[in-house]
Design an enzyme around this catalytic site. Structure first.
Site, PDB file in Angstrom:
ATOM      1  CG  ASN A  13      -1.678   1.261   1.418  1.00 24.93           C
ATOM      2  OD1 ASN A  13      -1.773   2.069   0.489  1.00 24.93           O
ATOM      3  ND2 ASN A  13      -2.232   1.471   2.600  1.00 24.93           N
ATOM      4  CE  LYS A  15       0.103   3.314   4.615  1.00 26.20           C
ATOM      5  NZ  LYS A  15       0.106   3.416   6.056  1.00 26.20           N
ATOM      6  CG  HIS A  98      -5.774   2.251   4.818  1.00 28.61           C
ATOM      7  ND1 HIS A  98      -5.330   3.231   5.672  1.00 28.61           N
ATOM      8  CD2 HIS A  98      -4.809   1.311   4.788  1.00 28.61           C
ATOM      9  CE1 HIS A  98      -4.130   2.886   6.125  1.00 28.61           C
ATOM     10  NE2 HIS A  98      -3.786   1.728   5.602  1.00 28.61           N
ATOM     11  CD  GLU A 100      -2.675   5.705   6.490  1.00 30.37           C
ATOM     12  OE1 GLU A 100      -2.613   5.758   5.244  1.00 30.37           O
ATOM     13  OE2 GLU A 100      -1.808   5.148   7.195  1.00 30.37           O
ATOM     14  CD  GLU A 170      -3.669  -2.280   7.224  1.00 25.09           C
ATOM     15  OE1 GLU A 170      -2.561  -2.567   6.774  1.00 25.09           O
ATOM     16  OE2 GLU A 170      -4.249  -1.217   6.977  1.00 25.09           O
ATOM     17  N   GLY A 176       2.219   2.350  10.583  1.00 22.03           N
ATOM     18  CA  GLY A 176       3.190   3.425  10.404  1.00 22.03           C
ATOM     19  C   GLY A 176       3.875   3.856  11.691  1.00 22.03           C
ATOM     20  CB  SER A 216       4.856  -1.709  11.909  1.00 22.84           C
ATOM     21  OG  SER A 216       4.453  -0.355  12.084  1.00 22.84           O
TER      22      SER A 216
END
Ligand code: PGA
Length: 255
Positions: A13, A15, A98, A100, A170, A176, A216
């Site tokens: 991904n 991003k 996701h 985010e 996730e 991250g 991560s």
């Protein structure tokens, strides 16, 4: 439950990273390193990089995905891209839900369901992301959060359509941050997701269903995470931007 019934899927991904020229460069470095991998390899890239990515993966088994899609086919949605448009471009995968997008761009369980629906209706494969915030883990409501995210997103999805869905577990606190879930924490939730799928659909569907871990995951912890019975791959952010690191994860999944 039998892990050998499933082929692992390692998806990058990217991003909001990489220009089209950088996309070509990165995929060209990844390609030789993952040739012959015994798992599915996917790179999910920004919209503007999709064409460069699809061109660059030619001659390899790497698949290309987008990072989001709108639920409507077309219309007055400035700045958005529909699942239908992605399909027309030759894109195979799309990420929905996701964290985010949920956190910064107002995605809700309902819009995640609508995006997932549109993706499936247009023949895209979906990587549906679910996961709890740190406070939710601390309150011991991880499974409540994750099961409601899964149930809402999959409402109306048939068992046949489920074949085109992957769930990426996730934990938001691991994304991250360099703070990976332990292999046991990842396994616990991935296993629970598989049991939920068995309850919603069937044991056969659950046995064949791919559940990824994301947050991560990197070259040094991939082996331990991917060794777990119910962790069938990974959704990789940071480490997918470095060809050797991404390739090391692909290698760990190919064992
Ligand atoms: P990370 O991102 O690997 O950088 O933690 C994972 C993701 O957001 O999908």
């Amino acid at each position: 439950m039998n892990k050998s019934l499933r082929k692992a899927v390692i998806a990058g991904n990217w991003k909001m990273n990489k220009t089209p020229a950088e996309t070509t460069e990165l995929i060209n470095s990844i390609k030789p390193l993952v040739a012959g991998a015994d798992c599915e390899v996917v790179v999910c890239v920004p919209y503007i990089d999709l064409f460069a990515a699809m061109e660059a993966v030619k001659g390899s088994d790497i698949k290309v995905g987008a990072e989001n899609c709108h639920w409507a086919a077309s219309g007055a949605f400035t700045g958005e891209v529909s699942a239908q448009m992605l399909k027309a471009c030759g894109v195979e995968y799309v990420i929905t839900g996701h964290s985010e997008r949920r956190t910064y761009f107002g995605d809700t369980d309902k819009t995640v369901r609508d995006r997932t629906r549109a993706a499936l209706d247009n023949g895209l494969k979906v990587i549906l992301c679910v996961g709890e915030y740190l406070e939710q883990r601390e309150q011991n409501i991880t499974m409540e959060v994750v099961s409601s995210q899964v149930k809402i997103a999959l409402a109306g999805v048939t068992e046949e359509e489920l074949g085109n869905v992957i769930i990426a577990y996730e934990p938001v606190w691991a994304i991250g941050t360099g703070r990976t879930a332990t292999a046991d924490q990842a396994e616990e939730v991935c296993k629970a997701i598989r049991e939920l799928i068995a309850g919603l659909y069937s044991k056969e569907a659950a046995d064949a269903f791919v559940v990824q871990y994301g947050g991560s995951m990197n070259a040094s912890n991939a082996d331990e995470l991917l060794d777990k019975e119910d962790v069938d791959g990974g959704l990789i952010g940071g480490a997918s931007l470095k060809a050797p690191d991404f390739a090391a994860i692909v290698k760990a999944a190919s064992k």
